[in-house]
Design an enzyme around this catalytic site. Structure first.
Site, PDB file in Angstrom:
ATOM      1  N   GLU A   1      38.394  42.233  43.562  1.00 17.87           N
ATOM      2  CA  GLU A   1      38.787  42.537  42.164  1.00 17.87           C
ATOM      3  C   GLU A   1      38.151  43.791  41.698  1.00 17.87           C
ATOM      4  O   GLU A   1      37.408  44.032  40.870  1.00 17.87           O
ATOM      5  CB  GLU A   1      38.476  41.427  41.233  1.00 17.87           C
TER       6      GLU A   1
ATOM      7  N   GLU B   1      41.589  33.417  45.480  1.00 18.92           N
ATOM      8  CA  GLU B   1      41.219  32.603  44.555  1.00 18.92           C
ATOM      9  C   GLU B   1      42.143  32.172  43.824  1.00 18.92           C
ATOM     10  O   GLU B   1      43.066  32.820  43.347  1.00 18.92           O
ATOM     11  CB  GLU B   1      40.188  33.503  43.615  1.00 18.92           C
TER      12      GLU B   1
END
Ligand code: IFM
Length: 443
Positions: free
Chosen positions: A165, A351
């Site tokens: 991220e 995720e």
């Protein structure tokens, strides 16, 4: 549902170093930006820190047994850069490296496939003292760190993720200051984002140079954007929001260019990143897969008071404890869009999961909402797979409750409950459901 997941589909659980390891000052580990940030009063809820976290550094064997008991195929974890190079570069700390060697050995002993992330936000503080990700040199130090790990661990780890991220590392770390290092400077945030992506490209090149046989990719947090109304203004606003949050990270990596619409807006405000001649070529060095972290969608309306000309609208569905709307259709839409726009790049959901208020009652956590959340998102993935999306695996976030960054320990994402005072682990009902789901697929 189970029928649509092919036999070779990889199921897993995920964690990250600073969120679970603890042992912040053991075996030569250097200080990370999250140590510094979380120890500065007022930065995290209840001033929580990752000093002890889930004590995974000492309990990794028990934790890996727990992972095995779930019946998953793989475990995604991250490596703490300051355990390997306490100052970011220079002489490696062999005791730190040895910890990950032991983790990997234990995973192999249990026939679990390691997926290692090189950077899940714990930058050595010594590098932040030189400007952190806003300093171009950090990218070079990152690729040296990556190259060292590829040589040390590449024979036993064949799945690598450069960054987790980068949107968050850049925007929360350097833009609004909600995350370490807590800087609030839009210009630095844009530059940090560029250096993160550039360092990713350098690391992929280092992986190829190391001559390894595994696969390497990057994980992005992606959230599809939907116009608030079916009107041209909102449709255009949603496209801009998508270019800002999703394509600004996807396109340089997968196409080799920044979205023009955002570049123009940044330029108008003197915010465009400083880039050098070959940067985009390096950033778009071919990768083997794209990791997706999906939690929710965004609803966007036009708003001329804002630099990018849009604002967020709340959704109509139930939200999780993070206030994130539950919207499984968004995962399906995202998967289809990635397949179509990015030339069938192999995908992993690295995720997906949810935060709810969990209560441990008589050794049991009845987390029906998390079970429902997972079931609905598995179904969305299944639907995408049946439409030929090249989805290869799915990792639930998270294996266990952990340090949820600025929200400390109050926000629980685990399928395993951690009783922090005793460090006892309890399978929540969602973990049992996941285990049964995996068992039923195999029988
Ligand atoms: O806990 C985080 C993780 O570190 C990165 N992705 C989102 C998760 C939930 O907020």
């Amino acid at each position: 549902m189970e029928l649509c997941f092919p036999k070779e589909f990889i199921w897993g659980v995920a964690t990250a170093s600073y969120q679970i390891e603890g042992a912040y000052n053991e075996d030569g580990r250097g200080e990370s930006i999250w140590d510094r940030f979380s120890k500065t009063p007022g930065n995290t809820l209840n001033n929580d820190t990752g000093d002890v976290a889930c004590d995974h550094y000492h309990r990794y064997q028990e934790d890996i047994e727990l992972i095995k008991s779930l019946g998953v195929d793989a475990y995604r974890f991250s490596i703490a850069w300051p355990r390997i190079f306490p100052n970011g570069y220079g002489k490696p700390n062999l005791k730190g490296l040895d910890f990950y060697k032991r983790v990997i050995e234990e995973l192999h002993k249990h026939k679990l496939i390691p997926f290692a992330t090189l950077y899940h936000w714990d930058l050595p503080q010594a590098l932040q003292d030189k400007g952190g990700w806003a300093n171009r040199d950090t990218a070079k130090y990152f690729s040296d760190y990556a190259y060292y790990l590829f040589n040390q661990l590449g024979a036993s780890v064949s799945n690598w993720i450069t960054h987790n991220e980068p949107w968050c590392a850049a925007n929360l770390g350097y833009g609004n200051g909600h995350h370490a290092p807590g800087i609030k400077d839009k210009k630095q945030a844009v530059q940090a984002g560029h250096h993160l992506l550039y360092s990713h490209g350098l690391a992929v090149q280092a992986y190829r140079a190391a001559g390894l046989w595994g696969q390497i990719g990057i994980t992005l947090n992606l959230s599809p954007k939907y116009p608030a109304a079916a009107e041209e203004e909102d449709i255009q606003a949603a496209l801009r929001a998508d270019a800002l949050d999703n394509r600004w990270f996807l396109d340089p990596i997968l196409i080799g260019e920044y979205p023009e619409v955002i570049w123009e807006i940044y330029s108008k405000h003197g915010l465009e990143p400083q880039i050098q001649a070959d940067d985009l070529k390096i950033m778009s060095t071919p990768i083997d897969f794209l990791g997706i972290n999906y939690y929710t969608r965004s609803i966007i309306a036009s708003d001329h008071n804002n630099m990018f000309g849009f604002k967020h609208y709340p959704g109509k569905n139930e939200v999780t404890e993070m206030g994130w709307e539950i919207y499984p259709q968004g995962l399906y839409d995202l998967l289809i869009r990635l397949k179509n726009d990015y030339n069938n790049i192999p995908l992993y959901i690295t995720e997906n999961g949810a935060c709810f208020k969990d209560r441990l009652i008589n050794c049991r956590v009845n987390d029906q909402q998390r079970k429902d959340y997972l079931k609905q998102h598995f179904t969305a993935a299944c639907k995408a797979l049946s439409e030929q999306v090249p989805l290869k695996g799915y990792f639930v976030w998270s294996l266990m409750d952990n340090f949820e960054w600025a929200f400390g320990y109050e926000r629980r994402f685990g399928i395993v409950y951690i009783d922090y005072p005793t460090q006892q682990r309890f399978l929540k009902d969602s973990a049992k459901w996941y285990r049964d789901f995996l068992n039923s697929k195999r029988s």
